[in-house]
Design a protein around this motif. Structure first.
Motif, mmCIF file in Angstrom:
data_model
loop_
_atom_site.group_PDB
_atom_site.id
_atom_site.type_symbol
_atom_site.label_atom_id
_atom_site.label_comp_id
_atom_site.label_asym_id
_atom_site.label_seq_id
_atom_site.Cartn_x
_atom_site.Cartn_y
_atom_site.Cartn_z
ATOM 1 N N ASP A 18 5.147 29.063 -39.907
ATOM 2 C CA ASP A 18 4.048 28.150 -39.572
ATOM 3 C C ASP A 18 4.450 27.136 -38.509
ATOM 4 O O ASP A 18 3.736 26.161 -38.280
ATOM 5 N N VAL A 19 5.599 27.380 -37.884
ATOM 6 C CA VAL A 19 6.031 26.497 -36.802
ATOM 7 C C VAL A 19 6.523 27.320 -35.605
ATOM 8 O O VAL A 19 6.752 28.527 -35.706
ATOM 9 N N LEU A 20 6.694 26.616 -34.493
ATOM 10 C CA LEU A 20 6.999 27.234 -33.212
ATOM 11 C C LEU A 20 8.080 26.427 -32.511
ATOM 12 O O LEU A 20 8.115 25.205 -32.619
ATOM 13 N N SER A 21 8.928 27.098 -31.738
ATOM 14 C CA SER A 21 9.947 26.403 -30.941
ATOM 15 C C SER A 21 9.297 25.413 -29.981
ATOM 16 O O SER A 21 8.283 25.711 -29.346
ATOM 17 N N LEU A 22 9.872 24.237 -29.849
ATOM 18 C CA LEU A 22 9.363 23.227 -28.900
ATOM 19 C C LEU A 22 9.531 23.680 -27.454
ATOM 20 O O LEU A 22 8.954 23.099 -26.550
ATOM 21 N N LEU B 47 -0.551 23.616 -28.036
ATOM 22 C CA LEU B 47 -0.395 25.065 -27.934
ATOM 23 C C LEU B 47 -1.741 25.766 -27.778
ATOM 24 O O LEU B 47 -1.912 26.626 -26.911
ATOM 25 N N ILE C 98 5.999 14.683 -24.336
ATOM 26 C CA ILE C 98 4.708 15.386 -24.465
ATOM 27 C C ILE C 98 3.881 14.647 -25.509
ATOM 28 O O ILE C 98 4.400 14.289 -26.570
ATOM 29 N N ASP D 3 13.010 20.480 -34.043
ATOM 30 C CA ASP D 3 12.984 21.374 -32.884
ATOM 31 C C ASP D 3 11.847 22.396 -32.970
ATOM 32 O O ASP D 3 11.812 23.358 -32.221
ATOM 33 N N VAL D 4 10.933 22.143 -33.886
ATOM 34 C CA VAL D 4 9.758 23.010 -34.010
ATOM 35 C C VAL D 4 8.483 22.181 -34.159
ATOM 36 O O VAL D 4 8.536 20.980 -34.416
ATOM 37 N N LEU D 5 7.375 22.888 -34.008
ATOM 38 C CA LEU D 5 6.058 22.259 -33.950
ATOM 39 C C LEU D 5 5.085 23.077 -34.793
ATOM 40 O O LEU D 5 5.183 24.295 -34.852
ATOM 41 N N SER D 6 4.110 22.395 -35.394
ATOM 42 C CA SER D 6 3.059 23.089 -36.144
ATOM 43 C C SER D 6 2.305 24.070 -35.249
ATOM 44 O O SER D 6 1.974 23.759 -34.102
ATOM 45 N N LEU D 7 2.018 25.248 -35.768
ATOM 46 C CA LEU D 7 1.235 26.238 -35.016
ATOM 47 C C LEU D 7 -0.199 25.778 -34.791
ATOM 48 O O LEU D 7 -0.912 26.362 -33.988
ATOM 49 N N SER E 11 17.311 16.586 -21.770
ATOM 50 C CA SER E 11 18.192 17.598 -21.168
ATOM 51 C C SER E 11 19.165 16.907 -20.213
ATOM 52 O O SER E 11 18.965 15.750 -19.836
ATOM 53 N N ILE F 270 6.201 14.185 -28.687
ATOM 54 C CA ILE F 270 7.363 15.069 -28.635
ATOM 55 C C ILE F 270 8.299 14.567 -27.551
ATOM 56 O O ILE F 270 7.862 14.303 -26.423
ATOM 57 N N GLY G 6 3.905 28.183 -24.079
ATOM 58 C CA GLY G 6 2.507 27.987 -24.458
ATOM 59 C C GLY G 6 2.215 26.503 -24.617
ATOM 60 O O GLY G 6 1.183 25.998 -24.168
ATOM 61 N N LEU G 7 3.130 25.786 -25.236
ATOM 62 C CA LEU G 7 2.996 24.340 -25.377
ATOM 63 C C LEU G 7 3.226 23.637 -24.039
ATOM 64 O O LEU G 7 2.451 22.768 -23.636
ATOM 65 N N VAL H 261 10.111 14.855 -32.903
ATOM 66 C CA VAL H 261 8.666 15.008 -33.038
ATOM 67 C C VAL H 261 8.173 13.851 -33.902
ATOM 68 O O VAL H 261 8.671 13.663 -35.024
ATOM 69 N N ARG I 117 13.982 24.741 -17.925
ATOM 70 C CA ARG I 117 13.293 23.552 -17.435
ATOM 71 C C ARG I 117 12.515 23.950 -16.193
ATOM 72 O O ARG I 117 13.002 24.713 -15.373
ATOM 73 N N LYS J 104 11.757 14.625 -21.340
ATOM 74 C CA LYS J 104 10.383 15.095 -21.241
ATOM 75 C C LYS J 104 9.615 14.575 -22.436
ATOM 76 O O LYS J 104 10.013 14.788 -23.582
#
Lengths: 271, 271
Positions: free
Chosen positions: A11-15, B20, B82, B11-15, B107, B103, A19-20, B5, A90, B80
């Motif tokens: 239910d999560v995605l890489s930052l 997104l 977001i 290092d992850v985000l809600s779908l 880097s 977010i 797409g983000l 976040v 990047r 960065k």
């Protein structure tokens, strides 16, 4: 139902997902009935075109199998498929070795008031215009701020959808639907080579109409032509067909061709 | 450095995030030197304008404090930021109670060839045009497919940046930079009321030039005017200023005003 990322429950995605970062991806919203994705060939066809235009290397046959497996688990509902270019370095430049990411999100069947389909809907005349970008026109990509801005223009329940023109004033589509009009027995919908989303239900209705000998015309539409239409309706692959009865001061009645195509969409969607 | 976040390491985000789903968000790319975000007031000002235009309720003072805390941990590098509208219901309509999501991604410092700043760069003349959308023009939002397509047009090391025109043929900007030209001692850059990203370094250079009595002109630029310019340079808030020495068959030399502003940007960025 739980969502999947690259075929695995998540239910999560890489930052780092592009797409983000850039909206660098595509999506499809697919009705699922009795464990079967409806019009899946057309959805996959449009997705494939998008992958080609954005240069995503996606195994469409494997994706189709994954889609079927997910739909089977969902049973009845709406499946949203997102494909992104994958993780980013990047900057806008893509890593040529990046692997596109597949996201599947399931939700219960959409529930709209029955009156939308029966009595027809009123469209909100959106001030937000669609910008003209032939390189992205027709695709269901993830850059959808124009739709977000347009949808935020009304919040009353009076309006079920909004009407969107392009920056040159042509009639293009709804915020989450395509738009058709009927004039002297001809089924007319907007040319989407400059902007707009080439909907799966739009393609299916055009195909079905042609198969039945109904004249169709894909062309630029002026607001005046919309006002003079005999019938107007909107469609998408989740709700099917809604007659349009009003937009601003304009009024239309649900006519025979609208009802015919609505019945057809109902059969497909089993609603 | 680990990313944050909503102020927490993650290092992850809600779908379900609308960043997104629709690119429904904004970003800033900020140079960090000795634990301090460079030009942070201007970055926050632009972000604030974006939040206003997209109707995000963000506490900018709290965000500024979070930014400073993260920058302190990063030391030297690129940050960065977001901000998205937060999680989504189904469809383009936003939940009015949705809380925007923050977010932060850090880097290492950017490393570009020294020759870019010294000898100047060659621009790739991109075929991808910028579409005209006044409602989004100037903002650094997450709908960036045009930049992705433009950046994919070249892969050789000969070209450090690309030149982007709008769909009407006006000269607008680089893919990840703003563009300036100098003609008869006047500093000229594109009007960004129809498209383009109003860069923080662009704003700072315009301000500094005006403070020093240099005439500035923000206007529409024809390709012909670019070709006839005495000096051309690109800028952004990470690398500062790069003289442009060529684009297609056009050639320019790095002139005195370019060098003066380059020195100024170097002082700011401490590079």
């Amino acid at each position: 139902m739980e969502s999947w990322v690259d075929g695995q429950p998540a239910d999560v995605l890489s930052l780092k997902d592009r797409g983000l970062a850039y909206g660098d991806g595509l999506f499809e919203t697919i009705a699922v009935r009795n464990g079967e994705p409806v019009l899946s060939d057309r959805h996959l066809q449009r997705l494939g075109l998008g992958c080609q235009r954005l240069a995503f290397k996606v195994d469409l046959a494997a994706l189709a199998a994954e889609l079927r497996a997910y739909a089977q688990g969902l049973g009845d509902g709406v499946l949203k498929l997102i494909v992104t270019r994958g993780d980013s370095l990047r900057g806008y430049g893509a890593d040529p070795s990046a692997v596109p990411r597949r996201i599947l999100l399931g939700s219960p069947p959409a529930s709209y008031p029955v009156a939308h389909a029966e009595q027809g809907v009123r469209l909100f005349p959106c001030v937000t215009r669609l910008s003209e970008q032939p390189l992205l026109a027709g695709l269901k990509h993830l850059n959808r701020l124009e739709q977000v801005l347009a949808r935020a223009e009304w919040s009353d329940a009076e309006h079920a959808e909004g009407l969107m023109l392009d920056t040159s004033g042509r009639v293009i589509e709804g915020v989450f639907s395509n738009l058709f009009l009927v004039r002297d027995g001809v089924l007319i919908t907007a040319d989407l080579s400059r902007c707009g989303v080439a909907g799966v239900m739009r393609a299916e209705l055009l195909y079905q109409a042609e198969s039945q000998g109904i004249a169709t015309h894909v062309t630029d539409i002026r607001l005046e032509q919309l006002h003079q239409a005999d019938e107007v309706f909107v469609c998408n692959s989740v709700y099917g067909v809604w007659p349009v009865r009003a937009c601003g001061s304009a009024r239309w009645s649900a006519g025979p061709l609208t009802r015919k195509l609505q019945t057809l969409a109902r059969t497909l969607l089993d609603v």
